[in-house]
Design a protein around this motif. Structure first.
Motif, PDB file in Angstrom:
ATOM      1  N   LEU A 104       0.819  -1.209   0.000  1.00 28.92           N
ATOM      2  CA  LEU A 104       0.000   0.000   0.000  1.00 28.92           C
ATOM      3  C   LEU A 104       0.855   1.263   0.000  1.00 28.92           C
ATOM      4  CD1 LEU A 104      -2.722  -1.106   2.584  1.00 28.92           C
ATOM      5  CD2 LEU A 104      -2.837  -1.194   0.093  1.00 28.92           C
ATOM      6  N   ARG A 105       2.126   1.132   0.389  1.00 31.88           N
ATOM      7  CA  ARG A 105       3.029   2.285   0.428  1.00 31.88           C
ATOM      8  C   ARG A 105       3.894   2.378  -0.832  1.00 31.88           C
ATOM      9  NH1 ARG A 105       3.662  -0.403   5.500  1.00 31.88           N
ATOM     10  NH2 ARG A 105       2.508   0.652   7.168  1.00 31.88           N
ATOM     11  N   ILE A 126      -3.240  -4.367  -6.994  1.00 26.80           N
ATOM     12  CA  ILE A 126      -2.531  -5.343  -6.167  1.00 26.80           C
ATOM     13  C   ILE A 126      -3.058  -6.724  -6.531  1.00 26.80           C
ATOM     14  CG2 ILE A 126      -2.108  -6.175  -3.825  1.00 26.80           C
ATOM     15  CD1 ILE A 126      -2.418  -3.309  -2.854  1.00 26.80           C
ATOM     16  N   ASP A 167      -6.496  -7.159   5.043  1.00 28.53           N
ATOM     17  CA  ASP A 167      -5.738  -6.086   4.399  1.00 28.53           C
ATOM     18  C   ASP A 167      -6.072  -5.996   2.913  1.00 28.53           C
ATOM     19  OD1 ASP A 167      -3.931  -5.386   6.754  1.00 28.53           O
ATOM     20  OD2 ASP A 167      -3.578  -7.522   6.532  1.00 28.53           O
ATOM     21  N   GLN A 186      -9.247  -4.084   2.589  1.00 31.13           N
ATOM     22  CA  GLN A 186      -9.006  -2.655   2.790  1.00 31.13           C
ATOM     23  C   GLN A 186      -8.414  -2.025   1.523  1.00 31.13           C
ATOM     24  OE1 GLN A 186      -9.906  -0.979   5.820  1.00 31.13           O
ATOM     25  NE2 GLN A 186     -10.966  -2.944   5.801  1.00 31.13           N
ATOM     26  N   ALA A 187      -7.480  -2.746   0.881  1.00 29.72           N
ATOM     27  CA  ALA A 187      -6.870  -2.215  -0.337  1.00 29.72           C
ATOM     28  C   ALA A 187      -7.897  -2.071  -1.453  1.00 29.72           C
ATOM     29  CB  ALA A 187      -5.730  -3.133  -0.784  1.00 29.72           C
ATOM     30  N   THR A 222     -10.223   1.000  -0.872  1.00 30.58           N
ATOM     31  CA  THR A 222      -9.659   2.335  -0.653  1.00 30.58           C
ATOM     32  C   THR A 222      -8.808   2.804  -1.823  1.00 30.58           C
ATOM     33  OG1 THR A 222      -7.820   1.308   0.557  1.00 30.58           O
ATOM     34  CG2 THR A 222      -9.674   2.135   1.853  1.00 30.58           C
ATOM     35  N   HIS A 277      -7.701   1.048  -4.711  1.00 33.44           N
ATOM     36  CA  HIS A 277      -6.897   0.153  -5.539  1.00 33.44           C
ATOM     37  C   HIS A 277      -7.822  -0.755  -6.348  1.00 33.44           C
ATOM     38  CE1 HIS A 277      -4.265   1.369  -2.182  1.00 33.44           C
ATOM     39  NE2 HIS A 277      -3.380   1.514  -3.150  1.00 33.44           N
ATOM     40  N   SER A 292      -8.010  -4.889  -8.452  1.00 29.26           N
ATOM     41  CA  SER A 292      -7.144  -5.861  -7.799  1.00 29.26           C
ATOM     42  C   SER A 292      -7.694  -7.276  -8.000  1.00 29.26           C
ATOM     43  CB  SER A 292      -7.012  -5.546  -6.306  1.00 29.26           C
ATOM     44  OG  SER A 292      -6.348  -4.300  -6.121  1.00 29.26           O
TER      45      SER A 292
END
Length: 447
Positions: free
Chosen positions: A292-293, A299, A311, A314-315, A318, A320, A323
């Motif tokens: 995420l960074r 992803i 996780d 969440q990606a 928010t 992304h 994926s």
């Protein structure tokens, strides 16, 4: 383990004895003769730093040894065969070298010394090759995992690893397996199939390939589900080929298996197990959080199997979009249940809150199946949404194919169709695709 010890453990492997009417002419005898000509320890010293030189040195030593009168009863062809078998045993995979080299073989399973099975075209077959002893299997296991910095012994009797060529390896030894050491090698092809090639293979139809391409191009979050060996990774690879080269993609895997387009902007990350001292572990969840960074556009997680599912949600929720991931499940509805279970490993949340996250994150589930005859095919596509009244995820099957011989049919219009129709108003090429696809769907089958 030294080269000499490896050859010693390879004493008389099945299928390598030469002519049965010539007793004593075996790999063990060849090893003895080689030892009188050159230092096996010296060759062993070159094994890690100069593997090609070590192989050539051993081949030359075999050629010299076989000029002895004791080897005269063997033909030149038999001498060559014995040499290659010894080299395969020392530097290669021994009796299973041919199976590993065969690109049509997708899995090799060694159940102790005497039982070797392999999978080809989705079917498991018993091989006619075998090892002479459990010790020879242990030698192979040690040689495979040794250069990877891994170890296996009674205190740590299980190991997972990945070979340099990408093959995934699992080894289990006594006391966990009382019948002897077991080694499983999952082989991956040098290249991945495209959606078009899957159409040719009968795994999906042209209209399905078009629909899957839309899912990726519209940046929908997709879960590929299915059982073991059903073709989840193959499908994920095919979907990833539809990602544009301008997008930055982070791939996260337990063992690197994905093969994205060489023109794609890809950063590959691989989890790392604990070392021999019990430290240094990097989990899938660690990698997802770190990804995420790294400014990803998408992803791709090779497989969700634990707390990283939280996780990943969440990606997907928010920013992304687009994926992709895979997940073991028997049906699309089971995907939701499994995700809830995995998320609860990482977060103590109410089930309805987790399902709300799933409904927000997932757009579509693509389910693949392998039948009893080994056929792999796309069997179901389902839309995912969240019902705020019942506080539960709703999985709506839009396409179903019951058997490999069945063409399959669209049960109802998928949710992205309205979005496609709006985009088609500004894109004539897309408009033609949508019209063709709708004609196919209205005809009652998926061709």
């Amino acid at each position: 383990m030294s080269l000499a010890a490896r050859v010693e453990a390879a004493n008389r492997p099945a299928g390598c004895e030469g002519n049965p009417s010539r007793p004593g002419l075996s790999i063990a005898d060849l090893r003895t003769d080689i030892g009188s000509l050159v230092s096996l320890d010296a060759i062993a010293g070159m094994l890690e730093s100069q593997p090609r030189t070590a192989r050539n040195e051993l081949r030359i030593a075999c050629r010299k040894a076989l000029t002895s009168a004791r080897w005269d009863p063997l033909t030149e062809e038999e001498k060559q065969h014995l040499t290659e078998q010894l080299i395969d045993t020392v530097f290669g995979m021994g009796p299973i070298e041919a199976l590993i080299a065969d690109e049509s073989v997708t899995e090799v399973m060694i159940n102790g010394a005497r039982e070797v099975f392999f999978e080809r075209n989705g079917l498991i077959t018993r091989s006619d090759v075998a090892f002479e002893s459990d010790e020879q299997v242990r030698v192979l296991i040690d040689r495979v995992i040794g250069p990877l910095g891994r170890r296996i012994d009674e205190s740590s009797p299980m190991v997972n690893a990945r070979l340099p060529q990408g093959h995934r390896v699992n080894a289990v030894i006594p006391p966990i397996t009382p019948d002897g050491p077991h080694l499983t090698i999952r082989a991956f092809g040098k290249r991945s199939l495209s959606l078009g090639e899957m159409v040719v293979a009968g795994s999906l139809s042209t209209s399905l390939a078009c629909f899957l391409s839309w899912l990726v191009r519209l940046k929908k979050n997709v879960v590929v589900s299915g059982g073991t060996g059903s073709g989840k990774t193959t499908m994920l690879n095919a979907l990833s080929h539809q990602i544009g080269p301008a997008e930055r993609v982070i791939t996260i895997e337990d063992s690197a298996e994905l093969k994205l387009s060489p023109h794609a902007h890809v950063v590959r990350m691989e989890a790392r197990p604990r070392n021999a001292e019990g430290t240094g572990e990097v989990t899938i969840r660690d990698l997802v959080m770190n990804a995420l960074r790294m400014r990803p556009d998408r992803i791709i997680v090779g497989e969700c199997r634990g707390g990283e599912a939280w996780d990943m949600l969440q990606a997907m929720s928010t920013g992304h979009d687009g994926s992709l991931t895979t997940l073991h499940a028997n049906a699309p509805q089971d995907v939701i249940d499994r995700m809830v279970t995995m998320v609860r490993y990482a977060a103590d949340l109410p089930i309805d809150a987790i399902e709300a996250q799933i409904g927000s994150a997932f757009d579509c589930i693509v389910h693949v199946t392998r039948d009893r005859k080994g056929h792999r095919y796309l069997s179901e596509i389902a839309d995912v949404s969240f019902d705020h009244n019942t506080r539960r995820c709703v999985v709506t099957t839009t396409f179903a194919r019951r058997t490999f011989q069945d063409e399959g049919s669209w049960l109802e219009a998928p949710r992205i169709l309205k979005e496609l129709e709006q985009l088609a108003e500004q894109d004539e090429d897309l408009a033609r695709e949508v019209r063709s696809w709708e004609r196919s769907r209205s005809s009652g089958h998926a061709q």
